[in-house]
Design a protein around this motif. Structure first.
Motif, PDB file in Angstrom:
ATOM      1  N   VAL A   1      61.160  43.875 -79.145  1.00 41.92           N
ATOM      2  CA  VAL A   1      61.721  44.715 -78.080  1.00 41.92           C
ATOM      3  C   VAL A   1      61.341  46.180 -78.288  1.00 41.92           C
ATOM      4  N   TYR A   2      60.698  46.745 -77.306  1.00 38.52           N
ATOM      5  CA  TYR A   2      60.377  48.174 -77.361  1.00 38.52           C
ATOM      6  C   TYR A   2      60.684  48.778 -75.993  1.00 38.52           C
ATOM      7  N   ASN A   3      61.741  49.538 -75.926  1.00 39.10           N
ATOM      8  CA  ASN A   3      62.162  50.194 -74.673  1.00 39.10           C
ATOM      9  C   ASN A   3      62.330  49.208 -73.517  1.00 39.10           C
ATOM     10  N   GLU A   4      63.182  48.231 -73.699  1.00 38.75           N
ATOM     11  CA  GLU A   4      63.390  47.240 -72.643  1.00 38.75           C
ATOM     12  C   GLU A   4      64.824  47.263 -72.136  1.00 38.75           C
ATOM     13  N   GLU A   5      65.472  48.426 -72.111  1.00 44.43           N
ATOM     14  CA  GLU A   5      66.890  48.483 -71.734  1.00 44.43           C
ATOM     15  C   GLU A   5      67.180  47.844 -70.373  1.00 44.43           C
ATOM     16  N   GLU A   6      66.207  47.969 -69.446  1.00 45.24           N
ATOM     17  CA  GLU A   6      66.471  47.436 -68.101  1.00 45.24           C
ATOM     18  C   GLU A   6      66.473  45.914 -68.070  1.00 45.24           C
ATOM     19  N   ILE A   7      65.755  45.296 -69.018  1.00 46.94           N
ATOM     20  CA  ILE A   7      65.581  43.841 -68.936  1.00 46.94           C
ATOM     21  C   ILE A   7      66.464  43.074 -69.912  1.00 46.94           C
TER      22      ILE A   7
ATOM     23  N   LEU B   1      66.258  39.308 -82.175  1.00 48.66           N
ATOM     24  CA  LEU B   1      65.674  40.423 -81.433  1.00 48.66           C
ATOM     25  C   LEU B   1      65.209  41.463 -82.441  1.00 48.66           C
ATOM     26  N   VAL B   2      63.957  41.851 -82.348  1.00 49.94           N
ATOM     27  CA  VAL B   2      63.454  42.867 -83.271  1.00 49.94           C
ATOM     28  C   VAL B   2      63.290  44.168 -82.500  1.00 49.94           C
ATOM     29  N   ASN B   3      64.106  45.139 -82.847  1.00 44.68           N
ATOM     30  CA  ASN B   3      64.004  46.431 -82.169  1.00 44.68           C
ATOM     31  C   ASN B   3      62.904  47.253 -82.826  1.00 44.68           C
ATOM     32  N   ASP B   4      61.803  47.389 -82.095  1.00 45.54           N
ATOM     33  CA  ASP B   4      60.621  48.052 -82.642  1.00 45.54           C
ATOM     34  C   ASP B   4      60.674  49.556 -82.352  1.00 45.54           C
ATOM     35  N   GLY B   5      61.715  50.202 -82.860  1.00 44.11           N
ATOM     36  CA  GLY B   5      61.822  51.656 -82.696  1.00 44.11           C
ATOM     37  C   GLY B   5      61.963  52.126 -81.260  1.00 44.11           C
ATOM     38  N   SER B   6      62.751  51.414 -80.479  1.00 38.88           N
ATOM     39  CA  SER B   6      62.938  51.811 -79.071  1.00 38.88           C
ATOM     40  C   SER B   6      63.543  53.209 -78.981  1.00 38.88           C
ATOM     41  N   ARG B   7      63.136  53.931 -77.955  1.00 37.13           N
ATOM     42  CA  ARG B   7      63.678  55.278 -77.759  1.00 37.13           C
ATOM     43  C   ARG B   7      64.727  55.311 -76.657  1.00 37.13           C
ATOM     44  N   ASP B   8      64.925  54.204 -75.991  1.00 38.90           N
ATOM     45  CA  ASP B   8      65.947  54.182 -74.934  1.00 38.90           C
ATOM     46  C   ASP B   8      67.223  53.532 -75.507  1.00 38.90           C
ATOM     47  N   ARG B   9      68.039  52.945 -74.673  1.00 41.29           N
ATOM     48  CA  ARG B   9      69.308  52.387 -75.157  1.00 41.29           C
ATOM     49  C   ARG B   9      69.190  50.929 -75.622  1.00 41.29           C
ATOM     50  N   SER B  10      67.973  50.446 -75.806  1.00 45.06           N
ATOM     51  CA  SER B  10      67.779  49.040 -76.195  1.00 45.06           C
ATOM     52  C   SER B  10      68.607  48.655 -77.419  1.00 45.06           C
ATOM     53  N   MET B  11      68.610  49.516 -78.433  1.00 41.00           N
ATOM     54  CA  MET B  11      69.302  49.170 -79.678  1.00 41.00           C
ATOM     55  C   MET B  11      70.800  48.948 -79.438  1.00 41.00           C
ATOM     56  N   GLU B  12      71.435  49.872 -78.733  1.00 37.30           N
ATOM     57  CA  GLU B  12      72.871  49.742 -78.463  1.00 37.30           C
ATOM     58  C   GLU B  12      73.137  48.445 -77.702  1.00 37.30           C
ATOM     59  N   ILE B  13      72.281  48.169 -76.713  1.00 33.61           N
ATOM     60  CA  ILE B  13      72.470  46.954 -75.916  1.00 33.61           C
ATOM     61  C   ILE B  13      72.354  45.719 -76.807  1.00 33.61           C
ATOM     62  N   MET B  14      71.364  45.704 -77.669  1.00 33.57           N
ATOM     63  CA  MET B  14      71.180  44.548 -78.558  1.00 33.57           C
ATOM     64  C   MET B  14      72.356  44.393 -79.516  1.00 33.57           C
ATOM     65  N   PHE B  15      72.808  45.511 -80.069  1.00 31.92           N
ATOM     66  CA  PHE B  15      73.945  45.448 -80.990  1.00 31.92           C
ATOM     67  C   PHE B  15      75.182  44.892 -80.281  1.00 31.92           C
ATOM     68  N   SER B  16      75.388  45.300 -79.030  1.00 29.16           N
ATOM     69  CA  SER B  16      76.595  44.807 -78.376  1.00 29.16           C
ATOM     70  C   SER B  16      76.449  43.334 -78.004  1.00 29.16           C
TER      71      SER B  16
ATOM     72  N   LEU C   1      58.052  32.213 -80.180  1.00 27.81           N
ATOM     73  CA  LEU C   1      57.761  33.628 -79.946  1.00 27.81           C
ATOM     74  C   LEU C   1      57.740  33.857 -78.443  1.00 27.81           C
ATOM     75  N   ILE C   2      58.455  34.860 -78.007  1.00 22.13           N
ATOM     76  CA  ILE C   2      58.527  35.101 -76.562  1.00 22.13           C
ATOM     77  C   ILE C   2      58.670  36.603 -76.331  1.00 22.13           C
ATOM     78  N   ASP C   3      58.042  37.120 -75.267  1.00 20.96           N
ATOM     79  CA  ASP C   3      58.205  38.540 -74.948  1.00 20.96           C
ATOM     80  C   ASP C   3      59.561  38.760 -74.299  1.00 20.96           C
ATOM     81  N   ALA C   4      60.110  39.960 -74.501  1.00 26.02           N
ATOM     82  CA  ALA C   4      61.442  40.236 -73.969  1.00 26.02           C
ATOM     83  C   ALA C   4      61.398  40.702 -72.514  1.00 26.02           C
ATOM     84  N   ASP C   5      60.213  40.842 -71.932  1.00 29.40           N
ATOM     85  CA  ASP C   5      60.150  41.398 -70.572  1.00 29.40           C
ATOM     86  C   ASP C   5      60.186  40.332 -69.486  1.00 29.40           C
ATOM     87  N   LEU C   6      60.487  39.088 -69.875  1.00 28.14           N
ATOM     88  CA  LEU C   6      60.590  37.957 -68.963  1.00 28.14           C
ATOM     89  C   LEU C   6      59.269  37.600 -68.279  1.00 28.14           C
TER      90      LEU C   6
END
Ligand code: UDP
Ligand code: MG
Length: 336
Positions: free
Chosen positions: A12-18, A41-56, A93-98
């Motif tokens: 996951v890299y900056n995928e907050e919307e998905i 889910l591997v958070n690859d240094g996202s700069r948006d809110r992806s990490m918070e979303i994944m943690f929740s 293995l699957i991409d997080a962008d659907l």
């Protein structure tokens, strides 16, 4: 939490919307399939809110685990970390962008149960990609197929299922410039494909700009082929023979037509530029291999983990990397 049959790995890299929709789709498919599973889910240094979303998501569903990188290490490394942490009897293995529909997992599972060890998804059709990306990808995979010794199936991405024993071999392959679809082919065992339609990205934009795509292509070629190094000898032979022929022809012409025949600096300059260009190009190719040798000799860890969430053995402190490494363990930062 019981032992998972399936580990689903998504970088996951900056995928907050998905992310929320991705999680919902995956868990729906898994519930229907009625097997035990985990989603890594591997958070690859996202700069948006992806990490918070994944943690929740991880806090609410104990199927979900998060590996949080200290910075962006790239798609292929993120996938690697996911495989390192997977416990399942099979890893997907699957991409997080659907773009890879989770519904295809059912077909993969069936092939696995028939006895296949790797089930890769073959893109029968690709929606929402530019003409440029489609054409270059098509040409590239066919070229790669010709110049490598490993049979890397054309039109496949990383979307695939692999048996735990294949995942274990991958865990031991710690090369730094990684082309995972090639590495899984290299492993061998029984492999097969299932067809699917690759959809357009649900939201956000591609994280693979042209620069990263080129680098990825170079990793694929240098990782699996010596062809670019070998092709130099043909060019050398061709130019050598050409030089002899031209020397003979010009000698004859000068003997018959007079000593000034075929003089002039322009030809010399053009040839000089052309040959310098060839030489620099091949220096670049050699440089690509040398740089990768340098990466290997430094032998840095592939990634740095800042924190983890949702792993069963985690009791407030950071869980160790779950699978033993024959080489150096990945660097662990203190958990928050
Ligand atoms: N990705 C990542 N790190 C990166 C770039 C991408 O983890 O540096 C993830 C991204 O979030 C997505 C997957 O890798 O889940 C594939 O990336 P993307 O969809 O941008 O590539 P494309 O499908 O356009 O080739
Ligand atoms: Mg994508």
């Amino acid at each position: 939490m019981t032992h998972p049959t399936l580990s689903i790995v998504a970088p996951v890299y900056n995928e907050e919307e998905i992310l929320p929709e991705f999680y919902t789709r995956v868990s729906e498919v898994m519930t229907k399939l009625d097997i035990t599973w985990e989603l890594i889910l591997v958070n690859d240094g996202s700069r948006d809110r992806s990490m918070e979303i994944m943690f929740s998501i991880a806090a609410e569903d104990d199927h979900v685990r998060v590996v949080n990188f200290a910075r962006n290490f790239g798609h292929q490394v993120a996938v690697t970390a996911g495989i390192d942490h997977a416990e399942g009897d099979a890893v997907i293995l699957i991409d997080a962008d659907l773009q890879d529909p989770p519904e295809v997992i059912g077909d993969m599972l069936q092939k696995w149960r028939e006895g296949y060890d790797v089930v890769y998804a073959v893109r029968e059709q690709r929606e929402g990609e530019s003409w440029f990306k489609l054409t270059t990808a098509k040409l590239f995979y066919r070229m790669l197929y010709r110049i490598t010794d490993v049979d890397i199936p054309v039109d496949t991405g990383d979307f695939r299922l692999m048996d735990a024993k294949v995942a274990q071999v991958l865990r031991d392959m710690r090369e730094h410039n990684r082309f995972i679809r090639g590495m899984t082919s290299w492993v061998g065992f029984r492999q097969t494909g299932v067809k699917y339609v690759r959809h357009a990205r649900k939201a956000g934009e591609t994280k693979y700009p042209l620069r990263k795509m080129l680098r990825f292509a170079l990793d694929a070629v240098t990782g699996f082929s010596y062809f670019p190094l070998q092709v130099m000898v043909y060019l050398a032979g061709f130019l050598g023979i050409l030089a002899i022929v031209v020397a003979i022809v010009i000698s004859i012409l000068r003997l018959t037509q007079g000593p000034d025949f075929f003089g002039g600096q322009a030809t010399t300059i053009i040839l000089l530029l052309l040959l310098s260009s060839f030489q620099l190009f091949f220096l670049f190719i050699i440089g690509q291999y040398v740089a990768r040798i340098y990466d290997e000799t430094r032998d840095r860890p592939l990634y740095v983990v800042a924190s983890r969430r949702g792993f069963p053995e985690q009791n407030g402190s950071a869980a160790p990397t779950r699978h033993g490494r024959t080489h150096k363990p990945e660097v662990e930062q203190v958990a928050d």
